[in-house]
Design a protein around this motif. Structure first.
Motif, PDB file in Angstrom:
ATOM      1  N   ASN A   1      -3.957   0.304  -7.872  1.00  0.00           N
ATOM      2  CA  ASN A   1      -5.380   0.102  -7.599  1.00  0.00           C
ATOM      3  C   ASN A   1      -5.881   1.260  -6.733  1.00  0.00           C
ATOM      4  N   GLN A   2      -6.693   2.161  -7.338  1.00  0.00           N
ATOM      5  CA  GLN A   2      -7.187   3.334  -6.624  1.00  0.00           C
ATOM      6  C   GLN A   2      -8.611   3.157  -6.130  1.00  0.00           C
ATOM      7  N   ALA A   3      -9.129   1.929  -6.185  1.00  0.00           N
ATOM      8  CA  ALA A   3     -10.514   1.667  -5.801  1.00  0.00           C
ATOM      9  C   ALA A   3     -10.865   2.183  -4.397  1.00  0.00           C
TER      10      ALA A   3
ATOM     11  N   SER B   1       1.106  -0.147 -12.195  1.00  0.00           N
ATOM     12  CA  SER B   1      -0.339   0.096 -12.144  1.00  0.00           C
ATOM     13  C   SER B   1      -0.743   0.151 -10.676  1.00  0.00           C
TER      14      SER B   1
ATOM     15  N   GLU C   1     -12.760   3.282  -8.600  1.00  0.00           N
ATOM     16  CA  GLU C   1     -12.440   2.735  -9.913  1.00  0.00           C
ATOM     17  C   GLU C   1     -12.135   1.244  -9.804  1.00  0.00           C
ATOM     18  N   SER C   2     -12.690   0.481 -10.731  1.00  0.00           N
ATOM     19  CA  SER C   2     -12.466  -0.963 -10.689  1.00  0.00           C
ATOM     20  C   SER C   2     -11.203  -1.366 -11.441  1.00  0.00           C
ATOM     21  N   VAL C   3     -10.695  -0.492 -12.314  1.00  0.00           N
ATOM     22  CA  VAL C   3      -9.527  -0.815 -13.134  1.00  0.00           C
ATOM     23  C   VAL C   3      -8.309  -0.081 -12.597  1.00  0.00           C
ATOM     24  N   PRO C   4      -7.177  -0.787 -12.383  1.00  0.00           N
ATOM     25  CA  PRO C   4      -5.953  -0.115 -11.921  1.00  0.00           C
ATOM     26  C   PRO C   4      -5.512   0.968 -12.894  1.00  0.00           C
TER      27      PRO C   4
ATOM     28  N   SER D   1       0.842  -1.198   0.000  1.00  0.00           N
ATOM     29  CA  SER D   1       0.000   0.000   0.000  1.00  0.00           C
ATOM     30  C   SER D   1       0.876   1.246   0.000  1.00  0.00           C
TER      31      SER D   1
ATOM     32  N   GLY E   1       0.850  -1.978  -7.784  1.00  0.00           N
ATOM     33  CA  GLY E   1       0.775  -3.243  -8.512  1.00  0.00           C
ATOM     34  C   GLY E   1       2.117  -3.932  -8.616  1.00  0.00           C
TER      35      GLY E   1
ATOM     36  N   THR F   1      -3.962   3.684  -1.556  1.00  0.00           N
ATOM     37  CA  THR F   1      -4.074   2.936  -2.806  1.00  0.00           C
ATOM     38  C   THR F   1      -2.993   1.851  -2.822  1.00  0.00           C
TER      39      THR F   1
END
Length: 655
Positions: free
Chosen positions: A187-189, A185, A194-197, A172, A213, A210
């Protein structure tokens, strides 16, 4: 229920009640379990006729004491403040039950009331845990790179702005910052929903909480831990939960009048029939006690806050932050929406949308020569031309003798020949426009786009000519048309565009997006006039803007909505509702969930009142008991809570 923040194991009860469990070392869960177990044991022994009556009574007394530790001290505090709340109401009912020889019912009243309070705290705790879980996503330490390049583990609170931190793959990100080396990439969900990195490279921002990756990143810290985007989100949600919605304020005010009134009516029920009609004191005292229990407005008071907290949390999970219950209710009532154009309906940055060669040149050659001139300029349109050439991998030799012509364009020498790139007016002044060129230029301008004309500049021995036309537009967001459809489907009667851009451009974008009305060439004060007009017509009106330039209109609207708050320090502070990513479809989702929250609140309040009315009638006629009264109250409270918590699950399925 108070919306003040406590440890989830120690929330306040519904209304303004205070619990005595703060004064005892015993946890609430253990007291409720003990009360229930002792009540069950007493009932079982009595039913099986095991042991002497004293044993049964002792079980009921201990059950009353265990549950009462959560009620009686709070009732005492309320009385000291000359306030009649539900704890006082329950204490009187339990005491009266014991005085008329109904110890089992007195124990049941205490247990079921304590249980309903426990369920309430659990429901609020569940909603808040969804936000509190974000804190766990943020590491407590960061790998800070020293002057020697060696990374050292440091608590995030001690990391200063400007420090360089290492973020390993799969870990993280501990603090907000800017990538200086590496690519990955992310992951900002947790922040944006957002579901896509999102791909990150040097120069890109990253946010605390966040998840990195596969790549390794070196990040320069831009914000302290206490000022990170995640910290601001959590603070905003906490503040939002503390703000009472209009319905909640009404219910709270109603409860403050209702509870003392119930005491007065119960007292009359206990005294008047025996005094005036010769009724039995025990019978009418019992009916008065039943009346007190039934009248307890737990379900009514909890109907709004649990729904509001659940709705706010559900939207926060989706990257939509709303500043409190009042604003969530207003979102649910929206009937019209005003939108800014640039950065809201459109991308907010010019792009070359078409290249039209006029001579025998190719599109790439037109772009090459245009970029050779515009590479000298910082004008947004010039940058768009250069970016288009770079995107196609076109290289160019540097132009010479560059000169900017204010309000027209620029001139430069390319490969020994003088060239110009400029607007329609520049081509006219150079005297090289033709009817055919005019027709093409008019067609582009009618589409709401800007244009750049490339040509040979007239000079000695050369009349000059136009080589090509570049159409440049602020392209519409890909989701804009779908978002406008969803907004109308959500029940909005009108969507209006308010823009400072020229009317022709505004009209063109409005047609593409499916906007009902569009007004261009507006100054900020003119936008305010349009908002006032819309509010006169539709009462509840939202305004979407960038949170800064549109601040007056955002402030005036029923709900001010900021786009892309994750990129703006001021957007969250300015608006009532902030979209953490640039996704207009989330507005329709928020309106849909706001409407659903309102429906659930209205149902909960109506349901609680109907249950109260039915059992109050039964109490007056002597057709109910303390058992049924407390079961009805607890059942109503539980159903209200479960109904409100459906909002949490519903957020996952919003479309």
């Amino acid at each position: 229920m108070s919306t003040e923040h406590h440890d989830e194991s120690e929330p306040k009860s519904c209304g303004s009640c205070e619990h005595g469990h703060d004064d005892t070392p015993l946890p609430r869960n253990a007291l409720v379990i003990a009360s229930g177990a002792l009540l069950g044991a007493g009932m079982l022994l009595q039913w099986l006729k095991l042991g002497p009556p004293l044993l049964h009574t002792s079980c009921y007394a201990l059950a009353t004491l265990a549950g009462g530790l959560l009620v009686f001290p709070a009732a005492f505090k309320a009385l000291k403040k000359l306030r009649l709340d539900m704890n006082v109401l329950m204490t009187v009912a339990v005491t009266g039950a014991w005085l008329v020889g109904e110890g089992a019912e007195g124990a049941a009243v205490v247990f079921l009331f304590a249980l309903s309070e426990l369920l309430e705290s659990w429901s609020v705790g569940r909603a808040r845990r969804a936000i509190a879980a974000l804190l766990k996503l943020t590491p407590q330490t960061a790998l800070v790179r020293g002057a020697d390049g060696v990374a050292k583990e440091v608590p995030v609170a001690e990391v200063t702005i400007g420090s360089e931190i290492s973020v390993r793959s799969g870990s993280s990100i501990p603090l907000d910052g800017e990538v200086i080396t590496g690519a990955s990439s992310v992951n900002q969900a947790p922040i944006t929903g957002e579901s896509v990195p999102v791909e990150k490279k040097p120069g890109d921002p990253v946010f605390a909480g966040t998840i990195n990756g596969e790549g390794s990143l070196t990040v320069r810290v831009t914000k302290a831990a206490s000022d990170s985007t995640l910290a601001r989100i959590i603070k905003l949600v906490e503040e939002a939960e503390e703000q009472k919605a209009p319905t909640q304020r009404f219910v709270d005010k109603f409860a403050t009048i209702y509870t003392p009134a119930v005491f007065g009516v119960a007292l009359l029920v206990a005294l008047l029939p025996p005094l005036l009609m010769g009724g039995a004191w025990s019978e009418w005292t019992y009916r008065a006690l039943v009346l007190l229990v039934i009248a307890c407005p737990c379900a009514l008071v909890i109907a709004t806050p649990v729904s509001i907290v659940s709705g706010l949390t559900a939207l926060a999970r989706r990257g939509v932050l709303i500043k409190g219950g009042a604003h969530l209710e207003a979102v649910g009532k929206l009937r019209a929406l005003a939108v800014d154009k640039t950065g809201t309906i459109t991308q907010g940055r010019p792009q070359v949308t078409g290249v039209i060669p006029i001579s025998d040149m190719t599109e790439d050659e037109v772009l090459r020569r245009a970029a050779a001139i515009d590479a000298h300029s910082e004008h947004p349109l010039a940058k768009a031309v250069v970016a288009a050439a770079q995107a196609k991998g076109i290289s160019w030799s540097e132009s010479t003798q560059y000169q900017s012509v204010t309000g027209r364009g620029a001139t430069a020498v390319i490969d020994g020949h003088p060239h110009f790139i400029g607007n329609h007016k520049m081509a006219h002044e150079l005297g090289i426009c033709s009817p055919e060129i005019e027709a093409r230029l008019t067609e582009i301008e009618n589409q709401g786009q800007s244009l750049a004309i490339l040509g040979h500049t007239p000079h000695e021995g050369c009349e000059g000519k136009i080589l090509g036309i570049l159409a440049i537009g602020d392209t519409m967001r890909p989701e804009a048309a779908n978002a406008l459809t969803l907004l109308h489907d959500a029940g909005l009667e009108k969507v209006v565009m308010l823009s400072g851009d020229n009317q022709r451009t505004v009209d063109a974008i409005a047609r593409q997006a499916g906007i009902d009305e569009a007004y261009g060439d507006l100054m900020p004060e003119q936008k305010i006039e349009h908002i006032k007009r819309l509010m006169a017509e539709h009462q509840y009106v939202g305004m979407i803007g960038d949170g800064v330039n549109d601040a007056p209109a955002l402030a005036l609207a029923s709900v001010g909505i900021a786009m892309g708050a994750i990129g703006s320090d001021t957007a969250i502070e300015t608006a009532d509702m902030a979209l953490m990513q640039d996704d207009l479809t989330r507005v329709a989702e928020a309106i849909g969930l706001g409407r659903r929250t309102l429906r659930i609140i209205q149902f909960n309040v109506a349901f609680a009142l109907v249950v109260k009315a039915i059992f109050l009638i039964l109490a007056f006629t002597g057709h109910t008991s303390l058992w049924l009264a407390i079961l009805a109250d607890t059942g109503a409270t539980l159903l209200v809570i479960m109904n409100a918590l459906r909002l949490l699950g519903g957020a996952k399925n919003l479309k």
